[in-house]
Structures are given as C-alpha cells and as structure tokens.
Design a protein around this motif. Structure first.
Motif, PDB file in Angstrom:
ATOM      1  N   MET A  36      38.426 -55.832 -64.069  1.00 33.97           N
ATOM      2  CA  MET A  36      37.090 -55.653 -64.593  1.00 33.97           C
ATOM      3  C   MET A  36      36.713 -54.187 -64.504  1.00 33.97           C
ATOM      4  O   MET A  36      37.078 -53.505 -63.552  1.00 33.97           O
ATOM      5  CB  MET A  36      36.069 -56.476 -63.806  1.00 33.97           C
ATOM      6  N   THR A  37      35.956 -53.768 -65.462  1.00 37.17           N
ATOM      7  CA  THR A  37      35.464 -52.397 -65.451  1.00 37.17           C
ATOM      8  C   THR A  37      34.239 -52.303 -64.540  1.00 37.17           C
ATOM      9  O   THR A  37      33.674 -53.328 -64.128  1.00 37.17           O
ATOM     10  CB  THR A  37      35.056 -51.949 -66.866  1.00 37.17           C
ATOM     11  N   GLU A  38      33.837 -51.070 -64.241  1.00 38.60           N
ATOM     12  CA  GLU A  38      32.626 -50.878 -63.439  1.00 38.60           C
ATOM     13  C   GLU A  38      31.410 -51.472 -64.142  1.00 38.60           C
ATOM     14  O   GLU A  38      30.523 -52.024 -63.483  1.00 38.60           O
ATOM     15  CB  GLU A  38      32.409 -49.397 -63.155  1.00 38.60           C
ATOM     16  N   ILE A  39      31.372 -51.384 -65.448  1.00 38.46           N
ATOM     17  CA  ILE A  39      30.258 -51.961 -66.218  1.00 38.46           C
ATOM     18  C   ILE A  39      30.252 -53.474 -66.063  1.00 38.46           C
ATOM     19  O   ILE A  39      29.193 -54.085 -65.886  1.00 38.46           O
ATOM     20  CB  ILE A  39      30.342 -51.538 -67.699  1.00 38.46           C
ATOM     21  N   ASP A  40      31.437 -54.099 -66.115  1.00 39.70           N
ATOM     22  CA  ASP A  40      31.536 -55.541 -65.914  1.00 39.70           C
ATOM     23  C   ASP A  40      31.044 -55.934 -64.523  1.00 39.70           C
ATOM     24  O   ASP A  40      30.306 -56.913 -64.364  1.00 39.70           O
ATOM     25  CB  ASP A  40      32.979 -56.026 -66.080  1.00 39.70           C
ATOM     26  N   ILE A  41      31.459 -55.176 -63.521  1.00 38.53           N
ATOM     27  CA  ILE A  41      31.047 -55.465 -62.144  1.00 38.53           C
ATOM     28  C   ILE A  41      29.526 -55.353 -62.013  1.00 38.53           C
ATOM     29  O   ILE A  41      28.884 -56.206 -61.391  1.00 38.53           O
ATOM     30  CB  ILE A  41      31.776 -54.536 -61.147  1.00 38.53           C
ATOM     31  N   GLU A  42      28.946 -54.334 -62.610  1.00 43.01           N
ATOM     32  CA  GLU A  42      27.489 -54.173 -62.578  1.00 43.01           C
ATOM     33  C   GLU A  42      26.798 -55.341 -63.271  1.00 43.01           C
ATOM     34  O   GLU A  42      25.777 -55.836 -62.789  1.00 43.01           O
ATOM     35  CB  GLU A  42      27.071 -52.852 -63.245  1.00 43.01           C
ATOM     36  N   ARG A  43      27.354 -55.775 -64.393  1.00 41.70           N
ATOM     37  CA  ARG A  43      26.774 -56.895 -65.138  1.00 41.70           C
ATOM     38  C   ARG A  43      26.803 -58.177 -64.298  1.00 41.70           C
ATOM     39  O   ARG A  43      25.813 -58.910 -64.233  1.00 41.70           O
ATOM     40  CB  ARG A  43      27.522 -57.097 -66.449  1.00 41.70           C
ATOM     41  N   VAL A  44      27.923 -58.418 -63.629  1.00 45.43           N
ATOM     42  CA  VAL A  44      28.040 -59.598 -62.768  1.00 45.43           C
ATOM     43  C   VAL A  44      27.074 -59.482 -61.586  1.00 45.43           C
ATOM     44  O   VAL A  44      26.379 -60.446 -61.244  1.00 45.43           O
ATOM     45  CB  VAL A  44      29.497 -59.781 -62.294  1.00 45.43           C
ATOM     46  N   TYR A  45      27.027 -58.310 -60.974  1.00 43.00           N
ATOM     47  CA  TYR A  45      26.114 -58.093 -59.846  1.00 43.00           C
ATOM     48  C   TYR A  45      24.665 -58.349 -60.272  1.00 43.00           C
ATOM     49  O   TYR A  45      23.919 -59.043 -59.575  1.00 43.00           O
ATOM     50  CB  TYR A  45      26.251 -56.667 -59.306  1.00 43.00           C
ATOM     51  N   ASP A  46      24.269 -57.804 -61.413  1.00 44.31           N
ATOM     52  CA  ASP A  46      22.903 -57.995 -61.899  1.00 44.31           C
ATOM     53  C   ASP A  46      22.606 -59.467 -62.158  1.00 44.31           C
ATOM     54  O   ASP A  46      21.526 -59.966 -61.809  1.00 44.31           O
ATOM     55  CB  ASP A  46      22.655 -57.181 -63.171  1.00 44.31           C
ATOM     56  N   ALA A  47      23.554 -60.177 -62.768  1.00 42.91           N
ATOM     57  CA  ALA A  47      23.353 -61.602 -63.046  1.00 42.91           C
ATOM     58  C   ALA A  47      23.213 -62.383 -61.744  1.00 42.91           C
ATOM     59  O   ALA A  47      22.346 -63.257 -61.618  1.00 42.91           O
ATOM     60  CB  ALA A  47      24.506 -62.149 -63.879  1.00 42.91           C
ATOM     61  N   LEU A  48      24.052 -62.063 -60.776  1.00 43.02           N
ATOM     62  CA  LEU A  48      23.997 -62.751 -59.491  1.00 43.02           C
ATOM     63  C   LEU A  48      22.692 -62.443 -58.760  1.00 43.02           C
ATOM     64  O   LEU A  48      22.018 -63.353 -58.253  1.00 43.02           O
ATOM     65  CB  LEU A  48      25.197 -62.357 -58.632  1.00 43.02           C
TER      66      LEU A  48
END
Length: 59
Positions: free
Chosen positions: A1-13
C-alpha cells in the motif's frame, strides 16, 4: 500500500471509531480484525501481526 492508501485507511478507521460510543468501539475493533484476518487467510501471519501490534503499542 502507498502512504496515501495508508492515510485513507487510517482516516476511515478513525472516522468510524468516532461514530461509536466508547463501549461499542472494542466490539467494532474485534469485528474488523476478524474480517480482515479472514481476508488475509493466513493464521500464522495473523498471529505474528497480533504479537507485533502488542509489542509496538504504547502502554
């Protein structure tokens, strides 16, 4: 996962956790952990990740 993907998952969580009362958050976390574990499908890897999360979690 890219850093953007990780941020997106973190935000959703984080957003989802904020939508629950404190007494319901543990149940949600258990459910999402089990759903993600099922998707991963590797019990040994899942147990390793649980141990890693425990080691790296703040006290």
């Amino acid at each position: 996962m890219t850093e953007i993907d990780i941020e997106r998952v973190y935000d959703a969580l984080a957003t989802t956790l904020d939508s629950f009362t404190a007494d319901k958050r543990d149940l949600f976390l258990a459910k999402i952990a089990l759903l993600l574990a099922h998707e991963l499908g590797d019990a040994d890897r899942i147990c390793d990740l649980i141990a890693e999360a425990a080691r790296t979690s703040p006290d």
